[in-house]
Design an enzyme around this catalytic site. Structure first.
Site, PDB file in Angstrom:
ATOM      1  N   GLN A   1       5.647  -2.743   7.646  1.00 33.01           N
ATOM      2  CA  GLN A   1       5.475  -3.881   6.730  1.00 33.01           C
ATOM      3  C   GLN A   1       6.733  -4.051   5.872  1.00 33.01           C
ATOM      4  OE1 GLN A   1       1.775  -4.970   4.484  1.00 33.01           O
ATOM      5  NE2 GLN A   1       2.741  -3.835   2.849  1.00 33.01           N
TER       6      GLN A   1
ATOM      7  N   GLN B   1      -4.772 -11.365   7.256  1.00 33.31           N
ATOM      8  CA  GLN B   1      -4.165 -10.182   7.883  1.00 33.31           C
ATOM      9  C   GLN B   1      -5.197  -9.249   8.492  1.00 33.31           C
ATOM     10  OE1 GLN B   1      -2.377  -8.939   3.928  1.00 33.31           O
ATOM     11  NE2 GLN B   1      -2.691  -6.895   4.776  1.00 33.31           N
TER      12      GLN B   1
ATOM     13  N   ALA C   1      -8.406  -2.232  -4.848  1.00 37.32           N
ATOM     14  CA  ALA C   1      -8.904  -0.876  -4.539  1.00 37.32           C
ATOM     15  C   ALA C   1      -7.794   0.121  -4.871  1.00 37.32           C
ATOM     16  CB  ALA C   1      -9.352  -0.768  -3.080  1.00 37.32           C
ATOM     17  N   LEU C   2      -7.253  -0.029  -6.064  1.00 38.75           N
ATOM     18  CA  LEU C   2      -6.035   0.697  -6.432  1.00 38.75           C
ATOM     19  C   LEU C   2      -6.301   2.193  -6.590  1.00 38.75           C
ATOM     20  CD1 LEU C   2      -4.596  -1.818  -9.064  1.00 38.75           C
ATOM     21  CD2 LEU C   2      -4.236  -1.770  -6.590  1.00 38.75           C
ATOM     22  N   HIS C   3      -5.423   2.994  -5.998  1.00 38.63           N
ATOM     23  CA  HIS C   3      -5.511   4.450  -6.131  1.00 38.63           C
ATOM     24  C   HIS C   3      -4.222   4.932  -6.782  1.00 38.63           C
ATOM     25  CE1 HIS C   3      -2.905   4.311  -2.658  1.00 38.63           C
ATOM     26  NE2 HIS C   3      -3.816   3.622  -1.996  1.00 38.63           N
TER      27      HIS C   3
ATOM     28  N   VAL D   1       3.315   8.123  -1.494  1.00 43.44           N
ATOM     29  CA  VAL D   1       2.646   9.058  -2.407  1.00 43.44           C
ATOM     30  C   VAL D   1       1.643   9.852  -1.575  1.00 43.44           C
ATOM     31  CG1 VAL D   1       1.127   9.220  -4.416  1.00 43.44           C
ATOM     32  CG2 VAL D   1       2.946   7.499  -4.352  1.00 43.44           C
TER      33      VAL D   1
ATOM     34  N   GLY E   1      -1.609   6.066  -5.609  1.00 41.10           N
ATOM     35  CA  GLY E   1      -0.391   5.598  -4.939  1.00 41.10           C
ATOM     36  C   GLY E   1       0.042   4.246  -5.498  1.00 41.10           C
ATOM     37  N   HIS E   2      -0.928   3.329  -5.658  1.00 41.79           N
ATOM     38  CA  HIS E   2      -0.602   2.022  -6.252  1.00 41.79           C
ATOM     39  C   HIS E   2      -0.120   2.198  -7.694  1.00 41.79           C
ATOM     40  CE1 HIS E   2      -3.714   0.629  -3.229  1.00 41.79           C
ATOM     41  NE2 HIS E   2      -2.716  -0.178  -2.960  1.00 41.79           N
TER      42      HIS E   2
HETATM   43  O1  PAF Z   1       0.151  -3.613   1.703  1.00 40.48           O
HETATM   44  C1  PAF Z   1      -0.758  -4.365   1.332  1.00 40.48           C
HETATM   45  O2  PAF Z   1      -1.625  -3.990   0.539  1.00 40.48           O
HETATM   46  C2  PAF Z   1      -0.827  -5.788   1.869  1.00 40.48           C
HETATM   47  O3  PAF Z   1      -0.447  -5.836   3.193  1.00 40.48           O
HETATM   48  C3  PAF Z   1      -0.027  -6.797   1.007  1.00 40.48           C
HETATM   49  C4  PAF Z   1       1.467  -6.502   1.037  1.00 40.48           C
HETATM   50  C5  PAF Z   1      -0.532  -6.762  -0.425  1.00 40.48           C
HETATM   51  C6  PAF Z   1      -0.223  -8.212   1.549  1.00 40.48           C
HETATM   52  O4  PAF Z   1      -1.552  -8.589   1.509  1.00 40.48           O
END
Ligand code: PAF
Length: 281
Positions: free
Chosen positions: A156, A64, A32-34, A179, A36-37
């Site tokens: 994190q 998670q 789901a890249l935006h 970002v 920021g990614h």
């Molecule tokens: O920040 C995230 O998107 C997730 O926590 C990660 C680091 C990809 C681990 O699943």
């Protein structure tokens, strides 16, 4: 330019990795890249340099997510994500499936037992165990020399840095500044859950944080930020805390570098953000 490689299995990633002796920069994501990614991947490109390799991973990690969280509803726009990776300069993408990453009877995990007990760890029990476990697995599959993590998820970042230190992973963790949208809202996949009215209100969170951080005393910062965010219609505060930037313990004064960290529910979205509280000598 060579075509971007899709690595779908751990065996494929390991085979591919064997032939590489330059920098390999991993950008772990859940897709789901935006934008920021995209900035994280571009930053990875800079770290890798012209001869190095940039590998984002896309894996929605079930371990998670809590039982009442959005694992199955989490967006998975794969074709768009691959196009974003390509555009940002990725050389390969690691895209394992859940069965590839976790045996059905998996019984070993990685637990960080100090930094994970506060902030998001309090309201999302088990979350950071899932994060540490999957990031350790991504590290072992891709064997990067460097890995990029956004400062938006400050806790994190601190936990992964601790894991790398304590488990002696030979990997350099590269933080990347949060970002933001033009109005100050931190870029996040979860912003997509905001209604137009909530989206209008959301930047007030960062504005309240920035304004409160001008105060000197950490408890006064927390109090003023709480008062301002409480006034946002429909906002429900999970936490607003001034913490030590490395230990994440409550910040008693400004003699060490701190962070003002917040988590606020706005409608269906749980928004997190943090900003620096620089040391005052
Ligand atoms: O920040 C995230 O998107 C997730 O926590 C990660 C680091 C990809 C681990 O699943």
């Amino acid at each position: 330019m060579a075509a971007m490689k899709s690595l779908k299995t751990i065996a494929a990633a390991r085979r591919w990795r064997q032939g590489i002796d330059t920098r390999v920069v991993l950008v772990p994501t859940m897709g789901a890249l935006h934008h920021g990614h995209e900035a994280l991947i571009r930053h990875a490109r800079k770290i890798a340099g012209p001869s190095g390799i940039v590998v984002p991973s896309i894996f929605v990690n079930p371990t998670q997510f809590g039982p009442k969280e959005d694992f199955s509803a989490y967006p998975r726009p794969l074709a768009k994500d691959l196009a974003t990776c390509r555009k940002a300069g990725a050389d390969a993408v690691f895209l394992p499936g859940v069965a590839e990453m976790y045996a059905a009877d998996a019984s070993v995990s990685v637990l960080e037992s100090s930094l994970s007990t506060t902030l998001c760890g309090r309201s999302r029990p088990g979350h950071f165990g899932g994060v540490c476990t999957v990031v350790a697995k991504l590290f072992l599959a891709v064997q990067p020399t460097h890995a990029v993590f956004g400062e938006k998820d400050w806790q994190q970042l601190a936990i992964i840095s601790r894991m790398v230190r304590d488990l002696n992973f030979p990997i350099v963790i590269e933080p990347f500044a949060t970002v933001r949208e033009a109005d100050g809202l931190a870029a996040s996949s979860r912003n997509a859950y905001l209604t137009p009215a909530e989206r209008e209100l959301a930047p007030t969170i960062h504005a309240a944080m920035a304004e409160s951080s001008k105060l000197k005393i950490p408890s006064a910062i927390e109090k003023s930020c709480t008062a301002a965010i409480s006034k946002i219609p429909g906002a429900r505060i999970d936490y607003i805390e001034a913490v030590d930037a490395s230990t994440l313990a409550s910040l008693p004064n400004r003699k060490s570098a701190g962070r003002l960290a917040v988590a606020v529910f706005l409608g269906k979205a749980r928004l997190i953000d943090n900003i620096p509280l620089p040391r005052i000598p």
